[in-house]
Scaffold this active site. Structure first.
Site, PDB file in Angstrom:
ATOM      1  N   GLU A  14     -54.774-113.852  57.825  1.00 13.41           N
ATOM      2  CA  GLU A  14     -55.490-114.430  56.698  1.00 13.41           C
ATOM      3  C   GLU A  14     -55.412-115.798  56.555  1.00 13.41           C
ATOM      4  OE1 GLU A  14     -54.987-110.628  53.698  1.00 13.41           O
ATOM      5  OE2 GLU A  14     -53.220-112.036  53.593  1.00 13.41           O
ATOM      6  N   GLY A  81     -58.530-104.151  48.369  1.00 13.73           N
ATOM      7  CA  GLY A  81     -59.305-103.014  48.359  1.00 13.73           C
ATOM      8  C   GLY A  81     -60.296-103.078  47.148  1.00 13.73           C
ATOM      9  N   MET A 180     -51.526-106.352  46.797  1.00 11.06           N
ATOM     10  CA  MET A 180     -50.175-106.105  46.747  1.00 11.06           C
ATOM     11  C   MET A 180     -49.425-107.550  46.416  1.00 11.06           C
ATOM     12  SD  MET A 180     -49.796-103.630  49.735  1.00 11.06           S
ATOM     13  CE  MET A 180     -48.138-102.840  49.188  1.00 11.06           C
ATOM     14  N   GLU A 181     -50.179-108.733  46.076  1.00  5.35           N
ATOM     15  CA  GLU A 181     -49.316-109.832  45.584  1.00  5.35           C
ATOM     16  C   GLU A 181     -49.982-110.715  44.488  1.00  5.35           C
ATOM     17  OE1 GLU A 181     -50.860-109.373  48.868  1.00  5.35           O
ATOM     18  OE2 GLU A 181     -49.311-108.445  49.935  1.00  5.35           O
ATOM     19  N   ASP A 204     -61.917-103.043  52.342  1.00  2.00           N
ATOM     20  CA  ASP A 204     -61.905-101.535  52.217  1.00  2.00           C
ATOM     21  C   ASP A 204     -62.119-101.022  50.951  1.00  2.00           C
ATOM     22  OD1 ASP A 204     -59.167-100.938  50.725  1.00  2.00           O
ATOM     23  OD2 ASP A 204     -58.599-102.603  52.227  1.00  2.00           O
TER      24      ASP A 204
HETATM   25  N1  SAH Z   1     -48.790-105.386  57.352  1.00  2.00           N
HETATM   26  C1  SAH Z   1     -49.210-104.047  57.436  1.00  2.00           C
HETATM   27  C2  SAH Z   1     -49.705-103.606  55.692  1.00  2.00           C
HETATM   28  C3  SAH Z   1     -50.481-104.326  55.024  1.00  2.00           C
HETATM   29  S1  SAH Z   1     -50.752-103.816  53.401  1.00  2.00           S
HETATM   30  C4  SAH Z   1     -50.408-103.760  58.189  1.00  2.00           C
HETATM   31  O1  SAH Z   1     -51.052-104.739  58.891  1.00  2.00           O
HETATM   32  O2  SAH Z   1     -50.875-102.699  58.328  1.00  2.00           O
HETATM   33  C5  SAH Z   1     -52.233-104.609  53.032  1.00  2.00           C
HETATM   34  C6  SAH Z   1     -52.340-105.920  52.466  1.00  2.00           C
HETATM   35  O3  SAH Z   1     -53.796-106.026  52.311  1.00  2.00           O
HETATM   36  C7  SAH Z   1     -51.301-106.418  51.227  1.00  2.00           C
HETATM   37  O4  SAH Z   1     -51.075-107.660  51.379  1.00  2.00           O
HETATM   38  C8  SAH Z   1     -52.661-106.178  50.195  1.00  2.00           C
HETATM   39  O5  SAH Z   1     -52.540-107.259  49.561  1.00  2.00           O
HETATM   40  C9  SAH Z   1     -53.888-106.398  50.763  1.00  2.00           C
HETATM   41  N2  SAH Z   1     -54.851-104.916  50.582  1.00  2.00           N
HETATM   42  C10 SAH Z   1     -55.926-104.615  51.179  1.00  2.00           C
HETATM   43  N3  SAH Z   1     -56.373-103.457  51.026  1.00  2.00           N
HETATM   44  C11 SAH Z   1     -55.699-103.079  50.111  1.00  2.00           C
HETATM   45  C12 SAH Z   1     -55.570-101.387  49.365  1.00  2.00           C
HETATM   46  N4  SAH Z   1     -56.431-100.816  49.559  1.00  2.00           N
HETATM   47  N5  SAH Z   1     -54.530-101.335  48.863  1.00  2.00           N
HETATM   48  C13 SAH Z   1     -53.555-102.307  48.431  1.00  2.00           C
HETATM   49  N6  SAH Z   1     -53.571-103.491  49.142  1.00  2.00           N
HETATM   50  C14 SAH Z   1     -54.596-103.812  49.842  1.00  2.00           C
END
Ligand code: SAH
Length: 236
Positions: A14, A81, A180-181, A204
């Site tokens: 990001e 999301g 999540m932040e 998503d």
């Molecule tokens: N590092 C792991 C997990 C990432 S968690 C990986 O690469 O697979 C997802 C990240 O994107 C978090 O920082 C959150 O803020 C954001 N995010 C995107 N879509 C999300 C969703 N559907 N639910 C929760 N957080 C989401």
């Protein structure tokens, strides 16, 4: 240190382009397992740091940022999301407010209220948010995407199944997206009295395809959006 704008994101994808765009001579401060990149970005003194994922990680990074550097405002950028009907992949959400959707200390405190802070929703800096919205509109001008401003729901949960997405939508009908932040960064900035904004690109739809959509979006476009919009912001 000098007066700077704080720029935070949870994942390397990001903000990679922003760190790469810093002028030569940027300094890296390693504090608490995180790198704080202090330098000049598009003519402005900035400190850029990766928070990692989740509320505790985001809050810890924000507190260090605000204590160790002279920060005038904080911008959090990343993906999220989409949960509101009109919010599509590739759209941009600027948080007018954030809320912790997993905060629940009932019956001691109302649902979502941060105990002893006395609030559930925190309000972003209107001027900073307005400027970011303007920059997002300019950035998206030639794309088939929209900019939204409204509530962002934050929690320590990746929403990757349809049931959880529906539940969130039912509980918080005005929430535009889930991540999540954001609310954790907002809380620390609120406590330090520093203006803040959260800028999210929708990766998503917080449903059963979320993991696949999220990863594809993250690899292909997340950084382009973050750096493209913030570049407009810093250059105006
Ligand atoms: N590092 C792991 C997990 C990432 S968690 C990986 O690469 O697979 C997802 C990240 O994107 C978090 O920082 C959150 O803020 C954001 N995010 C995107 N879509 C999300 C969703 N559907 N639910 C929760 N957080 C989401």
């Amino acid at each position: 240190s000098i007066i700077a704008i704080g720029i935070l994101a949870a994942l390397a994808d990001e903000i990679r382009d922003l760190i790469d765009a810093m002028e030569p001579g940027a300094r890296v401060h390693r504090i608490g397992m995180r790198d704080y990149h202090e330098g000049v970005l598009y003519g402005h003194e900035c400190v850029i740091a990766l928070t990692r994922v989740g509320k505790a990680a985001a809050a810890a990074t924000t507190a260090t940022l605000l204590q160790r550097f002279a920060i005038t405002r904080v911008i959090f950028t990343g993906v999220a999301g989409g949960i509101h009907a009109g919010v599509k992949v590739g759209d941009v959400v600027i948080g007018s407010e954030t809320l912790q959707h997993d905060m629940d200390a009932r019956p001691l405190f109302p649902r979502y209220e941060v105990p002893l802070l006395g609030v559930s929703r925190l309000t972003a800096d209107p001027e900073l948010s307005q400027q970011l919205e303007h920059c997002a509109l300019r950035f998206l001008a030639e794309r088939d995407s929209q900019v939204h401003r409204g509530l962002i729901a934050t929690g320590d949960q990746f929403v990757g199944n349809t049931e959880t997405g529906h539940d969130l939508r039912a509980r918080l009908p005005d929430a535009l997206c889930v991540e999540m932040e954001g609310a954790a960064v907002a809380q620390v900035c609120h406590e330090f009295g520093i203006p803040w904004a959260v800028l999210r690109t929708i990766s998503d739809h917080a449903d059963s395809h979320a993991d696949i959509d999220f990863l594809r979006f993250l690899r292909e476009v997340a950084s382009v959006y973050s750096s493209g919009i913030l570049r407009h912001y810093l250059q105006t």
